[in-house]
Design an enzyme around this catalytic site. Structure first.
Site, PDB file in Angstrom:
ATOM      1  N   GLU A  37       0.844  -1.215  -0.019  1.00 35.54           N
ATOM      2  CA  GLU A  37       0.057   0.114  -0.170  1.00 35.54           C
ATOM      3  C   GLU A  37       0.920   1.346  -0.035  1.00 35.54           C
ATOM      4  OE1 GLU A  37      -4.273  -0.911   1.827  1.00 35.54           O
ATOM      5  OE2 GLU A  37      -3.116   0.451   3.114  1.00 35.54           O
ATOM      6  N   HIS A  63       8.567 -26.343  -0.006  1.00 35.47           N
ATOM      7  CA  HIS A  63       7.846 -27.480  -0.774  1.00 35.47           C
ATOM      8  C   HIS A  63       6.613 -27.209  -1.306  1.00 35.47           C
ATOM      9  CE1 HIS A  63      10.287 -30.577   1.526  1.00 35.47           C
ATOM     10  NE2 HIS A  63      10.302 -29.648   2.507  1.00 35.47           N
ATOM     11  N   LYS A  68     -14.000   0.930  -2.507  1.00 33.09           N
ATOM     12  CA  LYS A  68     -14.719   1.359  -1.330  1.00 33.09           C
ATOM     13  C   LYS A  68     -15.842   2.178  -2.057  1.00 33.09           C
ATOM     14  CE  LYS A  68     -11.620   2.251   2.545  1.00 33.09           C
ATOM     15  NZ  LYS A  68     -11.078   3.270   3.495  1.00 33.09           N
TER      16      LYS A  68
HETATM   17  O1  PA5 Z   1      -2.973   1.837   5.907  1.00 31.89           O
HETATM   18  C1  PA5 Z   1      -4.181   2.182   5.795  1.00 31.89           C
HETATM   19  O2  PA5 Z   1      -4.327   3.611   6.271  1.00 31.89           O
HETATM   20  C2  PA5 Z   1      -5.468   1.559   5.470  1.00 31.89           C
HETATM   21  O3  PA5 Z   1      -5.141   0.288   4.815  1.00 31.89           O
HETATM   22  C3  PA5 Z   1      -6.365   1.043   6.612  1.00 31.89           C
HETATM   23  O4  PA5 Z   1      -5.372   0.476   7.768  1.00 31.89           O
HETATM   24  C4  PA5 Z   1      -7.405  -0.005   6.504  1.00 31.89           C
HETATM   25  O5  PA5 Z   1      -8.044   0.558   5.052  1.00 31.89           O
HETATM   26  C5  PA5 Z   1      -8.310   0.296   7.645  1.00 31.89           C
HETATM   27  O6  PA5 Z   1      -8.632   1.582   7.918  1.00 31.89           O
HETATM   28  P1  PA5 Z   1      -9.302   2.130   9.057  1.00 31.89           P
HETATM   29  O7  PA5 Z   1      -8.367   1.793  10.244  1.00 31.89           O
HETATM   30  O8  PA5 Z   1      -9.603   3.574   8.815  1.00 31.89           O
HETATM   31  O9  PA5 Z   1     -10.604   1.206   9.290  1.00 31.89           O
END
Ligand code: PA5
Length: 476
Positions: free
Chosen positions: A302, A331, A445
């Site tokens: 990410e 394996h 989303k």
């Molecule tokens: O790194 C990030 O910000 C995202 O991947 C969040 O961890 C994920 O979308 C969950 O978001 P939130 O903590 O706002 O529910």
């Protein structure tokens, strides 16, 4: 309190062994030389200075977590004690960065069968981290929980993630039906103080709340209350975890790339990306570290998978992170890693001393091909197989490096988490991208919101309605 002893801390230092990234070992075509490091000094210095100058600012608030949470840590420890007294189960409701840290730290630092141990041995509540909206999983959880003995912790930085909020709605409804006004005693919220809906809900419901600092994004949040509360509830020494992170931070204050493991691994990955290594495999040789690979996949994927750079140029950069487990995936995956395309860098996590050992006894003495195992331990076997895999990869000219932990404890885990966070920040700076946003997550989303008829997403719904329909001819 070992972490207050300098010598002990030194003995717990992680080692980055990047021999097998070097041309001397994997050949000139694949490997790197000291000249490459010197030629890219500007790049590594830029990344080092970028992180140094921006630490604590904007979305880099996570750099200060080892130092600025004294009061919060005390509150977390007191809350965890209270939870231990009243409850037998602690359930995290969260996803992504609000779940992967708690899962990986629990797996690394608690007994590997913690939830299955009798209470007298376990001593701390069981931990469940629910990071999906599969109805069968939710039902299965409800089937095994005694709600009287269960405390939930809803965690969301944005305070509005649909998956987490749907879980919250389901659980709160059940709790209210069962406990009325006292439902709030079974729910703790961890969220942003300054934005989102969960903070409003928490205030309305009177929930005990912990805050996620503004400058700490989801995937960088394990060392704030997101991860610290669940860890403290299951008996993990969170002060030691933070001390380990702080220790790594100090090690990485060295601007010499050859003495700064996070900067060196970032440079190696970045140079490898330039050579077309589009896949980053994380392969711990330890079941305890198994879910560190999952946590790393989110952090690396990410943070670095971006379409544009800071100057607005289309770059489409990033490595696809892949998780593997040693020896299990020898394996399954290693055939591909050794003989498939030259498109990977393999990071191996090794553990020098395991917390326990199991001897392989004598037996089958008349069958030499089995008897050679006798007299060794499983710890020796897993580490020998790790070294053997490094050798096999290296002799096939495959880029790989190893991060070695002297042992797994809260301190070394803190070091490891912080090293990967810094490495990610350095690498993002080298790629000249915004490491801390995630615009690509929004597409899916928004489409979900539109399909569920959420207000404000009417245009997305229209766009979706007008998009090409699936062609029945392409089903079989
Ligand atoms: O790194 C990030 O910000 C995202 O991947 C969040 O961890 C994920 O979308 C969950 O978001 P939130 O903590 O706002 O529910």
């Amino acid at each position: 309190m070992n972490y207050k002893n300098k010598e002990w801390c030194k003995s717990m230092s992680l080692t980055l062994d990047y021999n097998n990234m070097m041309a001397e070992y994997v050949g000139e075509k694949e490997g790197f030389t000291v000249k490459d490091f010197n030629d890219n000094k500007k790049l590594s210095s830029f990344a080092f200075n970028y992180v140094k100058e921006h630490r604590g600012e904007g979305m880099m608030g996570w750099t200060e977590l080892p130092y600025n949470q004294k009061e919060i840590v005390n509150d977390i420890i007191a809350t965890a004690k209270d939870i231990k007294k009243k409850f037998d189960n602690f359930v995290v409701l969260g996803i992504g960065g609000s779940a992967l840290g708690p899962i990986s730290v629990f797996q690394a630092l608690c007994h590997l069968k913690h939830n299955e141990l009798p209470k007298s041995v376990r001593k701390f509540p069981k931990l469940y981290v629910e990071d999906n909206v599969d109805p069968e999983r939710m039902q299965a959880l409800l089937d095994v929980l005694n709600l009287d003995k269960t405390c939930f912790n809803v965690i969301t930085k944005s305070g509005g993630t649909s998956e987490t909020m749907s879980q919250y709605l389901i659980i709160m409804d059940i709790l209210k039906k069962k406990y009325g006004k006292n439902a709030k005693d079974h729910m703790i919220a961890t969220t942003s103080l300054s934005k989102g809906n969960l903070i409003k809900i928490a205030k309305e419901e009177g929930l005990k709340t912990f805050y996620i600092p503004d400058g700490v994004g989801g995937r960088f949040s394990e060392l704030c209350p997101v991860g610290l509360l669940p860890a403290a509830v299951v008996g993990i020494d969170i002060k030691q975890l933070l001390a380990g992170a702080g220790y790594m931070d100090k090690v990485c204050k060295n601007k010499d790339v050859r003495k700064n493991p996070a900067l060196m691994s970032a440079l190696l990955e970045c140079l490898a990306m330039k050579k077309g290594k589009n896949i980053s495999v994380m392969m711990p040789y330890s079941d305890g570290l198994k879910y560190i690979a999952d946590w790393y996949c989110q952090l690396w994927g990410e943070s670095l998978g971006k379409s544009v750079d800071r100057d607005g140029n289309v770059v489409n950069v990033g490595q696809t992170p892949v998780k593997a487990l040693g020896v299990t995936d020898q394996h399954s995956q290693v055939q591909l890693y050794r003989e498939g395309p030259f498109d990977k860098v393999i990071t191996i996590l090794g553990v020098k001393n395991f917390r326990t050992n199991v001897e392989i006894p004598n037996g089958c003495d008349n069958i030499p091909d089995v008897a050679f195992l006798s007299g060794h331990t499983m710890g020796e076997l897993i580490n020998t197989e790790r070294v053997a895999t490094e050798y096999a990869l290296t002799t096939a000219n495959r880029l790989n490096y190893t991060v070695l932990l002297p042992e797994i404890n809260a301190f070394t885990l803190g070091e490891l988490l912080f090293m990967f966070e810094l490495e990610t920040a350095y690498c993002g700076a080298m790629l000249n991208i915004d490491t801390f946003n995630q615009p690509g997550v929004e597409g899916g989303k928004n489409a979900t919101y539109a399909l569920f008829g959420r207000k404000g997403y009417e245009n997305t719904k229209k766009e979706m309605d007008n998009s090409p329909k699936k062609n029945p001819e392409y089903f079989c």
